[in-house]
Design an enzyme around this catalytic site. Structure first.
Site, PDB file in Angstrom:
ATOM      1  N   LYS A 152     -20.816 -80.481   1.138  1.00 43.08           N
ATOM      2  CA  LYS A 152     -19.701 -80.058   0.138  1.00 43.08           C
ATOM      3  C   LYS A 152     -19.842 -80.886  -1.159  1.00 43.08           C
ATOM      4  O   LYS A 152     -19.548 -82.259  -0.819  1.00 43.08           O
ATOM      5  CB  LYS A 152     -18.277 -79.970   0.547  1.00 43.08           C
ATOM      6  CG  LYS A 152     -17.961 -78.683   1.505  1.00 43.08           C
ATOM      7  CD  LYS A 152     -16.546 -78.721   1.845  1.00 43.08           C
ATOM      8  CE  LYS A 152     -16.019 -77.395   1.915  1.00 43.08           C
ATOM      9  NZ  LYS A 152     -14.518 -77.423   2.347  1.00 43.08           N
TER      10      LYS A 152
HETATM   11  C1  E4P Z   1     -12.287 -75.070   2.495  1.00 43.73           C
HETATM   12  O1  E4P Z   1     -13.514 -74.963   2.358  1.00 43.73           O
HETATM   13  C2  E4P Z   1     -11.396 -75.706   1.746  1.00 43.73           C
HETATM   14  O2  E4P Z   1     -11.538 -77.025   2.020  1.00 43.73           O
HETATM   15  C3  E4P Z   1      -9.848 -75.656   2.129  1.00 43.73           C
HETATM   16  O3  E4P Z   1      -9.750 -74.465   2.369  1.00 43.73           O
HETATM   17  C4  E4P Z   1      -8.931 -75.969   1.157  1.00 43.73           C
HETATM   18  O4  E4P Z   1      -7.590 -75.556   1.341  1.00 43.73           O
HETATM   19  P1  E4P Z   1      -6.498 -76.147   0.575  1.00 43.73           P
HETATM   20  O5  E4P Z   1      -6.300 -75.566  -0.817  1.00 43.73           O
HETATM   21  O6  E4P Z   1      -5.335 -75.734   1.418  1.00 43.73           O
HETATM   22  O7  E4P Z   1      -6.581 -77.529   0.670  1.00 43.73           O
END
Ligand code: E4P
Length: 223
Positions: free
Chosen positions: A85
């Site tokens: 990521k």
């Molecule tokens: C997924 O890949 C993300 O890291 C995650 O869903 C982020 O979620 P949040 O907005 O609740 O932190």
């Protein structure tokens, strides 16, 4: 549509993997912290081994673009089903598309994360990202229309034949999952508590209870 689980909790990942509905796992530093995974390498290696050949997304933890590249190469060396990521931009607003492009050119799969707009999706696709993560809940936090961003992104990627797949994350309710599915998301990544909620309906439980009670009554009549 694929379903990923947004978790670093090995027990939950294994539980849902065994149901056959999980196609991959996503994490981020906050998810790892919440799930008690403090050693990223150890946690990532364990999850990657458990779910292989399905993909596991692991996020870089630096704001420096050169360090992102170095970290990404190291994280990707832990297992061949790890995608990295990379955020759309760092916390100072420096775009990270060059990092994405370099990693993809080295054969390292990139999950272009924290996308909050259609414009960011366009740029991440051009940079060659394998996955692009739209944060549905956070789009909504800002008063945006997540369904519209998802649908526009999927339509545009397909119109121009880009390989990038849209992952919808930042799920805050089962309704967000259904909205993403209907908007055409390629993948939705779901925290485990919402998988449980999505499976449940009180009238299903009541129906099953009635059938079991009637089956027992039938057995009694046979005596
Ligand atoms: C997924 O890949 C993300 O890291 C995650 O869903 C982020 O979620 P949040 O907005 O609740 O932190």
């Amino acid at each position: 549509m694929e379903i990923f689980i947004d978790s670093a909790n090995m027990t939950e990942i294994k539980k849902w993997l065994d149901t056959g509905i999980i196609d991959g796992v996503t994490t981020n530093p906050s998810v790892m912290l919440k799930d008690g995974v403090y050693d990223i390498e150890k946690g990532a290696r364990q999850i990657a081994a458990l779910i292989k050949p399905r993909p596991l997304s692991v996020e870089v933890t630096t704001n420096d673009l050169d360090e992102m590249l170095a970290q990404a190469r190291r994280f990707a060396s832990w297992a061949n089903n790890i995608a990295i990521k990379i955020p759309q931009e760092n916390q100072d607003g420096i775009p990270c598309y060059g990092v994405m492009h370099q990693l993809e050119s080295e054969g390292i799969r990139v999950n272009a994360t924290a996308a909050l707009s259609f414009g960011q999706v366009v740029l991440a696709a051009k940079a060659g990202a394998t996955y692009i993560s739209i944060f549905s809940g956070r789009v909504g936090d800002e008063g945006g229309n997540a369904a519209e961003v998802i649908a526009n992104s999927v339509d545009w990627l397909e119109r121009w034949d880009f390989k990038s797949k849209i992952i919808v994350g930042s799920i805050r309710a089962v309704a967000d999952i259904l909205q993403a599915a209907l908007a055409g998301a390629h993948i939705v990544t779901i925290p485990p508590q919402f998988l449980g909620k999505m499976a449940d309906h009180q009238y299903t439980r009541q129906t099953v209870r009635q059938f079991i009670e009637d089956a027992q009554k039938a057995l009694e009549k046979m005596k």
